[in-house]
Design a protein around this motif. Sequence first.
Motif, PDB file in Angstrom:
ATOM      1  N   TYR A 150      55.716 -52.637  41.062  1.00 27.11           N
ATOM      2  CA  TYR A 150      55.333 -51.226  40.861  1.00 27.11           C
ATOM      3  C   TYR A 150      53.874 -50.972  40.006  1.00 27.11           C
ATOM      4  O   TYR A 150      53.940 -51.718  39.085  1.00 27.11           O
ATOM      5  N   LEU A 151      53.176 -50.536  40.742  1.00 26.50           N
ATOM      6  CA  LEU A 151      51.794 -50.132  39.799  1.00 26.50           C
ATOM      7  C   LEU A 151      51.697 -48.774  39.416  1.00 26.50           C
ATOM      8  O   LEU A 151      51.775 -47.765  40.207  1.00 26.50           O
ATOM      9  N   ILE A 152      51.484 -48.559  38.261  1.00 27.05           N
ATOM     10  CA  ILE A 152      50.999 -47.138  37.487  1.00 27.05           C
ATOM     11  C   ILE A 152      49.789 -47.489  36.684  1.00 27.05           C
ATOM     12  O   ILE A 152      49.776 -48.330  35.943  1.00 27.05           O
ATOM     13  N   ALA A 153      48.647 -46.643  37.318  1.00 26.85           N
ATOM     14  CA  ALA A 153      47.405 -46.855  36.763  1.00 26.85           C
ATOM     15  C   ALA A 153      46.783 -45.726  36.481  1.00 26.85           C
ATOM     16  O   ALA A 153      46.541 -44.700  36.985  1.00 26.85           O
ATOM     17  N   GLU A 154      45.990 -45.515  35.118  1.00 34.46           N
ATOM     18  CA  GLU A 154      44.950 -44.723  34.629  1.00 34.46           C
ATOM     19  C   GLU A 154      43.786 -45.186  35.534  1.00 34.46           C
ATOM     20  O   GLU A 154      43.477 -46.106  35.677  1.00 34.46           O
ATOM     21  N   LEU A 155      43.209 -44.226  36.167  1.00 39.05           N
ATOM     22  CA  LEU A 155      41.839 -44.406  36.825  1.00 39.05           C
ATOM     23  C   LEU A 155      40.942 -43.451  36.719  1.00 39.05           C
ATOM     24  O   LEU A 155      41.044 -42.053  36.396  1.00 39.05           O
ATOM     25  N   LYS A 156      39.556 -43.885  36.517  1.00 43.36           N
ATOM     26  CA  LYS A 156      38.511 -42.798  36.109  1.00 43.36           C
ATOM     27  C   LYS A 156      38.385 -41.786  37.413  1.00 43.36           C
ATOM     28  O   LYS A 156      38.015 -40.617  36.737  1.00 43.36           O
ATOM     29  N   ASP A 168      40.985 -49.120  30.457  1.00 35.37           N
ATOM     30  CA  ASP A 168      40.265 -50.536  29.992  1.00 35.37           C
ATOM     31  C   ASP A 168      40.309 -51.549  31.209  1.00 35.37           C
ATOM     32  O   ASP A 168      39.575 -52.265  31.237  1.00 35.37           O
ATOM     33  N   GLU A 169      41.659 -51.624  31.928  1.00 34.13           N
ATOM     34  CA  GLU A 169      41.864 -52.532  32.997  1.00 34.13           C
ATOM     35  C   GLU A 169      41.513 -52.165  34.304  1.00 34.13           C
ATOM     36  O   GLU A 169      41.392 -52.753  35.441  1.00 34.13           O
ATOM     37  N   THR A 170      41.130 -50.910  34.346  1.00 31.25           N
ATOM     38  CA  THR A 170      40.694 -50.283  35.897  1.00 31.25           C
ATOM     39  C   THR A 170      39.230 -49.966  35.824  1.00 31.25           C
ATOM     40  O   THR A 170      38.802 -49.241  36.942  1.00 31.25           O
ATOM     41  N   CYS A 171      38.471 -50.016  34.922  1.00 30.85           N
ATOM     42  CA  CYS A 171      37.039 -49.469  34.759  1.00 30.85           C
ATOM     43  C   CYS A 171      36.340 -50.068  35.932  1.00 30.85           C
ATOM     44  O   CYS A 171      35.317 -49.504  36.247  1.00 30.85           O
ATOM     45  N   GLN A 172      36.684 -51.092  36.486  1.00 31.05           N
ATOM     46  CA  GLN A 172      35.729 -51.901  37.323  1.00 31.05           C
ATOM     47  C   GLN A 172      36.108 -51.109  38.822  1.00 31.05           C
ATOM     48  O   GLN A 172      35.341 -51.304  39.717  1.00 31.05           O
ATOM     49  N   LYS A 213      36.326 -48.092  41.314  1.00 34.76           N
ATOM     50  CA  LYS A 213      35.715 -46.962  41.434  1.00 34.76           C
ATOM     51  C   LYS A 213      36.475 -45.937  42.316  1.00 34.76           C
ATOM     52  O   LYS A 213      36.581 -44.996  41.971  1.00 34.76           O
ATOM     53  N   THR A 214      37.296 -46.574  43.065  1.00 38.76           N
ATOM     54  CA  THR A 214      38.219 -45.545  43.798  1.00 38.76           C
ATOM     55  C   THR A 214      39.819 -46.158  43.591  1.00 38.76           C
ATOM     56  O   THR A 214      40.134 -47.356  43.521  1.00 38.76           O
ATOM     57  N   LEU A 215      40.687 -45.498  44.185  1.00 34.51           N
ATOM     58  CA  LEU A 215      42.160 -45.863  44.277  1.00 34.51           C
ATOM     59  C   LEU A 215      42.286 -47.039  45.463  1.00 34.51           C
ATOM     60  O   LEU A 215      42.796 -47.909  44.986  1.00 34.51           O
ATOM     61  N   PRO A 216      41.603 -47.177  46.524  1.00 35.19           N
ATOM     62  CA  PRO A 216      41.855 -48.110  47.381  1.00 35.19           C
ATOM     63  C   PRO A 216      41.080 -49.236  46.911  1.00 35.19           C
ATOM     64  O   PRO A 216      41.622 -50.427  47.195  1.00 35.19           O
ATOM     65  N   ASP A 217      39.969 -49.063  45.945  1.00 36.56           N
ATOM     66  CA  ASP A 217      39.524 -50.348  45.594  1.00 36.56           C
ATOM     67  C   ASP A 217      40.540 -51.134  44.593  1.00 36.56           C
ATOM     68  O   ASP A 217      40.648 -52.259  44.649  1.00 36.56           O
ATOM     69  N   LEU A 229      43.989 -50.603  44.714  1.00 32.38           N
ATOM     70  CA  LEU A 229      44.905 -51.231  45.385  1.00 32.38           C
ATOM     71  C   LEU A 229      44.805 -52.645  46.157  1.00 32.38           C
ATOM     72  O   LEU A 229      45.353 -53.565  45.989  1.00 32.38           O
ATOM     73  N   THR A 230      43.457 -52.655  46.518  1.00 32.86           N
ATOM     74  CA  THR A 230      43.094 -53.884  47.137  1.00 32.86           C
ATOM     75  C   THR A 230      42.837 -54.751  46.197  1.00 32.86           C
ATOM     76  O   THR A 230      43.342 -55.902  46.302  1.00 32.86           O
ATOM     77  N   ARG A 231      42.479 -54.641  45.065  1.00 31.27           N
ATOM     78  CA  ARG A 231      42.266 -55.787  44.137  1.00 31.27           C
ATOM     79  C   ARG A 231      43.732 -56.156  43.442  1.00 31.27           C
ATOM     80  O   ARG A 231      43.733 -57.588  43.642  1.00 31.27           O
ATOM     81  N   ILE A 232      44.605 -55.487  43.322  1.00 32.45           N
ATOM     82  CA  ILE A 232      45.931 -55.929  42.882  1.00 32.45           C
ATOM     83  C   ILE A 232      46.689 -56.614  43.763  1.00 32.45           C
ATOM     84  O   ILE A 232      47.434 -57.397  43.452  1.00 32.45           O
TER      85      ILE A 232
END
Length: 518
Positions: free
Chosen positions: A31-37, A77-81, A83-87, A89-92
């Motif tokens: 399960y992924l829960i993430a703060e995102l810019k 801090d961990e999602t600053c790279q 740019k988007t939600l799809p980015d 999801l793809t990375r994780i």
Amino acid sequence: MANFKVLRLILGDQLNASHSWFKEKDPDTLYLIAELKQETHYVKHHVQKLCAFFYAMERFAVALKTANYNVLHLSLDETCQDKTLPDLLTRIANTHNCTEIHYQYPDEYRLKKQLSDFKKNSTFEVTAFDTEHFMLPFERITERFEKNKHVTMEHFYRSMRKQYNILMDGDKPHGGKWNYDSNNRNKFKKADIAAIPQPKLFNNDVSSILSRLKKHNVSYFGELENNQVPWPLTRKQAQSCLAYFCEHLLKHFGQFQDAMTDQVNNNASLYHSRLSFALNAKLIHPLYVIEYVLREFNANKDMISISQVEGFIRQILGWREYVRCVYWINMPEYADKNQLNATQTLPTYFWDGNVKMNCLSHALTQSLETAYAHHIQRLMIIGNLCLLTGIHPDEVDSWYLGVYIDAIEWVEMPNTRGMSQFADDAIIATKPYAASGNYINKMSDYCKNCQYDVKQKVGEKACPYNSLYWQFMNKHRSLLEKNPRIGMVYKNWDKQDEQLKERTLAQAKHYLTNLNKL
């Protein structure tokens, strides 16, 4: 790095521990829960709103981990790279060698489109699920609503009452009436104000979140006292808030649900439940709230009248479900509707509350300080001013969406663009909710402490709502004159002295020209 077959995304307003996803524990699911810019700047947000969502997400992640689910909670801090939600999801998914990605239907169109496009173009197997939160499932909205067509909320509400057997005696409404709104329009007297209980507040420390917002240059506005968010931000807190509401507030909720006063401090939410954020973040289910309230009613009928209970349930089972349906059946075109061709820019005092009109100053200042105002303050004070002065609905939408802690676009936009600004071609409201100062005086004590005189239409001390109201009605006469709910207003206008009418319109023109100086 551990590998998983399935990656499941949980958005910040999908904190639903009762979702069927959690019926079983699958060791191959992460399960992924993430703060995102991207979620911090689509509009400029109140600091309490940003902190509330990030805090609630973090606590939900902790709760899932404690229950032995595989959870990845990522901060800015961990999602600053990404740019988007799809980015993200793809990375994780690549990092953990996932082959499937699951998500729940988002409750904002921009996210639904973003994830739908991702699903179409992704090399992963992507599956969407219902949020299992609303009482009318997403796929059934088209059974009740048609694009660009008005559906009467009262009819919808009654059908939902029947469907869920709520406040029903067989096929008849409990108490003999469907709606007790006529009983729920009381103004506070002095003794009523003194009796208002203190609100149920919480000490949610968001110091670390504030540090991250500053570190990542997130722009926000508003106030946050002692680095704490006082709203219920966990399921346990929401349940505690609901219990407090039923014990101390429900018995007078309906009676005073439209009342306004400037005689209480800005933390006071009067007799309102303070559950809107928890409901909209899905920390607590609407049916759970309704059933809890009904149990309290049935156990205390000597203290709680049906008009209090019906008024509260109508807001959740009726209005809340209704506006969500209007939003989804009409998007994305709904976001561009502007039938009154409003073009004005939002006045500067919307960002500091520095306006001479006492009602507007109080409602705006309260909103900026607490990220909250109740529905009549939003509709008949702030929204009314925007309607009468022709503020562009895009600007109104952005302000409402950013300032209120419970604002998510599905609930904000129909309330603002539709109900408040009459911009949606009468899909929601069959008349504009325009009002002079008389309505505000009737429902509040604001006018007693105002520099303007609510009884005057013209002159230096004339309440701006009065002349602005008649200017609005005169300007839109061709659209509104034949409206059976409002047409009689023009008979009143036509009977007025011609010189007074001219002076009233001139007064309104003066206020419109000097909108930032009201």
